[in-house]
Scaffold this active site. Structure first.
Site, PDB file in Angstrom:
ATOM      1  N   HIS A  57       0.794  -1.130   0.031  1.00  0.00           N
ATOM      2  CA  HIS A  57       0.036  -0.068  -0.065  1.00  0.00           C
ATOM      3  C   HIS A  57       0.976   1.358   0.036  1.00  0.00           C
ATOM      4  O   HIS A  57       2.181   1.220   0.066  1.00  0.00           O
ATOM      5  CB  HIS A  57      -0.783  -0.189   1.372  1.00  0.00           C
ATOM      6  N   GLU A  65       3.478  -0.137   3.954  1.00  0.00           N
ATOM      7  CA  GLU A  65       3.191   1.124   3.541  1.00  0.00           C
ATOM      8  C   GLU A  65       4.314   2.080   3.093  1.00  0.00           C
ATOM      9  O   GLU A  65       5.328   2.317   4.057  1.00  0.00           O
ATOM     10  CB  GLU A  65       2.449   2.053   4.841  1.00  0.00           C
TER      11      GLU A  65
HETATM   12  C1  GEM Z   1      -4.607   0.635   5.465  1.00  0.00           C
HETATM   13  S1  GEM Z   1      -4.233  -0.503   6.466  1.00  0.00           S
HETATM   14  C2  GEM Z   1      -4.759  -0.130   8.084  1.00  0.00           C
HETATM   15  C3  GEM Z   1      -4.124  -1.038   8.898  1.00  0.00           C
HETATM   16  N1  GEM Z   1      -4.308  -0.372  10.328  1.00  0.00           N
HETATM   17  C4  GEM Z   1      -3.776  -1.027  11.475  1.00  0.00           C
HETATM   18  N2  GEM Z   1      -3.670  -0.378  12.391  1.00  0.00           N
HETATM   19  N3  GEM Z   1      -3.270  -2.252  11.159  1.00  0.00           N
HETATM   20  C5  GEM Z   1      -6.156   0.760   5.318  1.00  0.00           C
HETATM   21  O1  GEM Z   1      -6.535   0.088   4.617  1.00  0.00           O
HETATM   22  O2  GEM Z   1      -6.665   1.607   5.947  1.00  0.00           O
HETATM   23  C6  GEM Z   1      -3.865   0.763   4.251  1.00  0.00           C
HETATM   24  C7  GEM Z   1      -3.877   1.826   3.478  1.00  0.00           C
HETATM   25  O3  GEM Z   1      -4.859   2.379   3.251  1.00  0.00           O
HETATM   26  O4  GEM Z   1      -2.719   2.199   3.003  1.00  0.00           O
HETATM   27 ZN    ZN Z   2      -4.073   1.375   0.881  1.00  0.00          ZN
END
Ligand code: GEM
Ligand code: ZN
Length: 380
Positions: A264, A340
């Site tokens: 992501h 990320e």
């Molecule tokens: C995020 S992944 C969110 C993960 N959060 C936690 N606290 N593990 C999403 O889908 O909102 C990925 C993204 O959007 O980049």
């Molecule tokens: Zn994402």
């Protein structure tokens, strides 16, 4: 869309902008369009033609304060390119309402985007390139809502006893760094060095280079063509509303998963980091140990990864099981991570010219493969 000699266009692959007023080249007013059937927006990508070289031009994304991650504009600089190949950052400011950036062009045309775009044309070229790598095959091809191909590639022979490592990318269509990452994976597979040979002796890689082609084509930030956030569809996906997830989950059940990486991009945090599945009801000490091992190893390989900054950890038993990382981690009791990369830059190793970029996403992928080569024998 044309006013005076200036013309602004976005009717192309991943284009997204609405022209409000271009009568004054120094105060061009624009707005980002929302995703289809969704209020989400943040991704922008548009072309400017007819600029007077050497004259100052000013651009304003007037609805930035209403975007999905409106606190993420502070510290963000827009990406720009005169040729769609070399991208650089343009100093930008957020005034609490609009994102503003100025430039005195050296050429009459330019493209601006939220991040260096990864085109559908380049995706098709990447798939062809991958299929020319010995040992790579297309196991199956899913279909998006609008019928675009979603190839599942595998490098390896599927022999019993090998670990199945899955890497999927760009569930969120505006997170173009994700497919740049996948290009880095495939580029390393082509290089086929000794370290990678060691990984492939013990593991097969299952790769989905792009999970959401409709969303990217339409210039979405977050959803597919049905307005669905695919990373909120892993417990209740359907062939009608989220066929992309439905396909990949079905293939995971067919082949099994021993390690999962969901790639992501993050709008706000200027660092590279991972999130895991610590909030799962069935979270195991082995998963916790593998996460720590992965993070320690990758931190030691590159300055473009760190563990100080990231999302808050989920409290035990409170994970949102609709997220891919949590759903796959729970189902297969394997190392499962969300990776990320920043839309801004990595503030531990900033590059003023490019910020975070496609090239840095590719290099990170190669470093992740090194990490997996070191860990393959302990994944189970
Ligand atoms: C995020 S992944 C969110 C993960 N959060 C936690 N606290 N593990 C999403 O889908 O909102 C990925 C993204 O959007 O980049
Ligand atoms: Zn994402």
């Amino acid at each position: 869309m044309t006013q005076n000699s200036l013309s602004i266009s976005a009717d192309f692959d991943s284009g997204n902008i609405s022209l409000l007023d271009a009568s004054d080249p120094q105060h061009i007013k624009l707005a980002i369009r929302p995703d289809t059937k969704s209020a989400h927006f943040q991704w922008f990508h548009f072309k400017v033609d007819g600029m007077q070289v050497g004259q100052p031009h000013g651009f304003s994304l007037t609805n930035a304060s209403e975007s999905s991650y409106n606190r993420a504009w502070t510290g963000y600089n827009a990406a720009a390119s005169y040729d769609q190949k070399t991208w650089f950052r343009v100093p930008s400011t957020f005034d609490g309402k609009a994102l503003n950036f100025n430039l005195t062009p050296t050429e009459p045309q330019i493209w601006f985007a939220y991040f260096e775009p990864y085109s559908r044309e380049r995706h098709d070229w990447l798939i062809k390139r991958a299929l020319n790598v010995p040992g790579v095959e297309c196991l199956a091809t899913g279909k998006s809502v609008e019928g675009r191909d979603i190839p599942l590639l595998r490098i390896g022979d599927g022999a019993a006893g090998k670990r199945n490592i899955w890497i999927i990318a760009q569930q969120h269509p505006g997170e173009h760094m994700a497919e740049w990452f996948m290009e880095g994976v495939i580029e390393r597979l082509q290089q086929h060095d000794v370290e990678l040979a060691g990984l492939l002796e013990h593991a097969d890689l299952y790769l989905v280079p792009h999970m959401n082609p409709d969303g990217s084509f339409h210039g979405h930030l977050r959803t597919n063509a049905q307005g669905k956030d695919l990373n909120r569809a892993w417990q209740d996906c359907t062939p009608e509303l989220s066929p992309e997830v439905f396909f990949v989950r079905d293939q995971m059940e067919k082949y099994g998963v021993d390690m999962f990486l969901d790639v992501h991009g993050d709008e706000q945090i200027p660092y590279v980091f991972t999130a895991a599945c610590e909030g799962n009801p069935g979270y195991t000490p082995k998963q916790e140990a593998l996460e720590a091992d992965f993070r320690k190893r990758l931190s030691g390989i590159t300055k473009d990864f760190q563990t100080r900054y990231g999302y808050p950890r989920s409290t035990p038993g409170n994970a949102n099981m609709n997220l891919a990382c949590n759903s796959v981690g729970e189902r297969f009791k394997c190392l499962a991570l969300t990776l990320e990369m920043p839309f801004k830059d990595n503030d531990d190793a900033p590059d003023v010219k490019t910020g975070w970029s496609g090239e840095r996403s590719k290099q990170l992928a190669k470093d992740v493969l090194t990490t997996l080569a070191q860990m393959v024998s302990v994944l189970r």
